[in-house]
Design a protein around this motif. Sequence first.
Motif: not given
Length: 76
Positions: A5-11, A14-17, A24-27, A32-33
């Motif tokens: 998938i392509t994830i927008d910069d703001d998302v 949020a994942v990185e934070l 956590l891992g990326i998945s 969770r989000l």
Amino acid sequence: MRTTITIDDDVAAAVELLRREQGLGISEAVNRLARAGLTRKTDRTPFRQRTARIGLTVDVTNVAEALENLDGPSAR
């Protein structure tokens, strides 16, 4: 399920934070989000259009005539 998938910069931010805060891992962070978004309850009140009496009865079967009556002939 595995997919690309392509994830927008703001998302992505949020994942990185979430990854950094909770280790956590990326998945897992994306899951969770996504779950948080799916279960979030909104307490929105239904939209209600407010109206006011303007003292005119407008026949809207002829839109051009109705606009001229409301705005005047100079509004063209």
